[in-house]
Design a protein around this motif. Structure first.
Motif, PDB file in Angstrom:
ATOM      1  N   VAL A   4      68.199 -33.219 150.113  1.00 17.64           N
ATOM      2  CA  VAL A   4      68.065 -33.594 151.518  1.00 17.64           C
ATOM      3  C   VAL A   4      66.631 -33.352 151.957  1.00 17.64           C
ATOM      4  O   VAL A   4      66.042 -32.337 151.602  1.00 17.64           O
ATOM      5  CB  VAL A   4      69.083 -32.814 152.394  1.00 17.64           C
ATOM      6  N   TYR A  21      72.293 -26.529 154.039  1.00 18.66           N
ATOM      7  CA  TYR A  21      72.256 -27.388 152.852  1.00 18.66           C
ATOM      8  C   TYR A  21      71.896 -26.561 151.614  1.00 18.66           C
ATOM      9  O   TYR A  21      72.495 -26.729 150.553  1.00 18.66           O
ATOM     10  CB  TYR A  21      71.273 -28.546 153.048  1.00 18.66           C
ATOM     11  N   ASN A  24      74.716 -24.656 150.330  1.00 18.81           N
ATOM     12  CA  ASN A  24      75.736 -25.516 149.729  1.00 18.81           C
ATOM     13  C   ASN A  24      75.193 -26.292 148.526  1.00 18.81           C
ATOM     14  O   ASN A  24      75.643 -27.401 148.225  1.00 18.81           O
ATOM     15  CB  ASN A  24      76.305 -26.461 150.785  1.00 18.81           C
ATOM     16  N   TYR A  26      72.383 -27.846 147.794  1.00 18.33           N
ATOM     17  CA  TYR A  26      71.487 -29.002 147.866  1.00 18.33           C
ATOM     18  C   TYR A  26      70.069 -28.521 147.567  1.00 18.33           C
ATOM     19  O   TYR A  26      69.701 -27.382 147.882  1.00 18.33           O
ATOM     20  CB  TYR A  26      71.466 -29.602 149.273  1.00 18.33           C
ATOM     21  N   VAL A  28      66.419 -28.867 148.897  1.00 12.65           N
ATOM     22  CA  VAL A  28      65.967 -29.171 150.266  1.00 12.65           C
ATOM     23  C   VAL A  28      64.454 -29.392 150.292  1.00 12.65           C
ATOM     24  O   VAL A  28      63.703 -28.581 149.743  1.00 12.65           O
ATOM     25  CB  VAL A  28      66.331 -28.009 151.223  1.00 12.65           C
ATOM     26  N   TYR A 208      76.531 -30.577 159.783  1.00 13.83           N
ATOM     27  CA  TYR A 208      76.810 -30.481 158.347  1.00 13.83           C
ATOM     28  C   TYR A 208      78.271 -30.862 158.058  1.00 13.83           C
ATOM     29  O   TYR A 208      78.549 -31.654 157.158  1.00 13.83           O
ATOM     30  CB  TYR A 208      76.507 -29.067 157.829  1.00 13.83           C
ATOM     31  N   GLN A 211      78.936 -34.720 158.595  1.00 16.63           N
ATOM     32  CA  GLN A 211      77.936 -35.664 158.091  1.00 16.63           C
ATOM     33  C   GLN A 211      78.532 -36.860 157.361  1.00 16.63           C
ATOM     34  O   GLN A 211      77.902 -37.912 157.275  1.00 16.63           O
ATOM     35  CB  GLN A 211      76.942 -34.942 157.183  1.00 16.63           C
TER      36      GLN A 211
END
Ligand SMILES: NC(=O)c1ccc[n+]([C@@H]2O[C@H](COP(=O)([O-])OP(=O)(O)OC[C@H]3O[C@@H](n4cnc5c(N)ncnc54)[C@H](OP(=O)(O)O)[C@@H]3O)[C@@H](O)[C@H]2O)c1
Length: 219
Positions: A4, A21, A24, A26, A28, A208, A211
């Motif tokens: 992201v 993010y 979780n 991701y 970033v 979040y 989304q």
């Protein structure tokens, strides 16, 4: 691992989104102008999966060049256009610089970033654009004319892209929220009672969680 990219990711709502993010799993990418504050947030959130890139989203050439370079290194799945500024007061009090700052950041900056990413996002299986607007994109407000104009423009841009890309796998949504307790309000005296502002973590969590829904997020 999905990636992201969050503009204005070093502070306020962008930072809370980045945190969620990252938690979780991701990868970033934080974008902003102030490299020190980007680096500080990167260290805070976990230097291994968080990357910091200095881009002034008002600058078309800089956005185009740096995004081209960045997208050869990273596969970005989600673009969150969150960076924004506000100047407030009666219309007659604005300087040209203040008007330009709001329009060039909120409107043109969002357009430049989106244009730089959209072809790439279309190549991703679940490409997504989330535009952080405001309730200022839903109705007019006293002493907020320029900011409201910029957020209505963002809304028009978002709604048009939704129609333009509806036959593709690219998902485009907007989030409209009221006042949040972030550094946004430290630049002006527009809000007297900051105790009624919502913590940005609360707003970030709702964005979040929602989304993947088709509807815009209104909080
Ligand atoms: N706070 C509220 O009450 C509220 C309510 C509704 C919607 N919003 C919207 O929420 C978004 C996030 O705001 P926030 O409240 O979290 O405020 P914030 O902490 O001031 O965040 C704004 C971010 O935008 C970045 N930015 C500004 N100009 C930029 C530029 N030219 N290029 C790149 N980055 C730039 C700033 O970083 P640098 O200065 O380092 O560039 C900063 O990290 C904004 O779009 C705002 O309009 C805020």
């Amino acid at each position: 691992m999905k990636t992201v990219l969050i503009t204005g990711g070093a502070t306020g709502l962008g930072k809370e989104l980045a945190k969620l993010y990252a938690q979780n799993d991701y990868q970033v990418i934080l974008v902003g102008r102030n490299l020190d504050s980007l680096k500080q947030t990167k260290e805070e959130l976990g230097a291994k999966i968080v990357h910091a890139v200095s881009i002034d989203i008002q600058n078309y050439e800089e956005v185009t060049k740096k995004m081209q370079e960045l997208l050869t290194v990273y596969s970005v799945d989600i673009l969150i256009n969150n960076a924004g500024v506000g100047h407030f007061g009666p219309l007659s009090d604005y300087s040209k610089k203040m008007i330009d700052d709001v329009i060039d950041t909120n409107v043109k900056g969002t357009i430049y970033m989106t244009q730089a990413c959209i072809s790439h996002l279309q190549t991703r299986p679940q490409g997504k654009i989330i535009n952080i607007i405001s309730t200022a994109g839903l109705r007019g407000k006293k002493n907020e004319s320029i900011y409201v104009a910029s957020k209505f423009a963002m809304r028009g841009f978002t709604e048009s892209l939704k129609v333009e890309y509806q036959e593709t796998n690219l998902s485009i949504i907007a989030a409209y929220m009221g006042g949040m307790d972030t550094p946004f309000w430290s630049q002006n005296n527009h809000i007297k009672d900051k105790s009624r502002l919502t913590p940005p973590l609360h707003i970030a969590q709702v964005i979040y969680d929602k989304q993947n829904e088709k509807e815009d997020i209104i909080l």
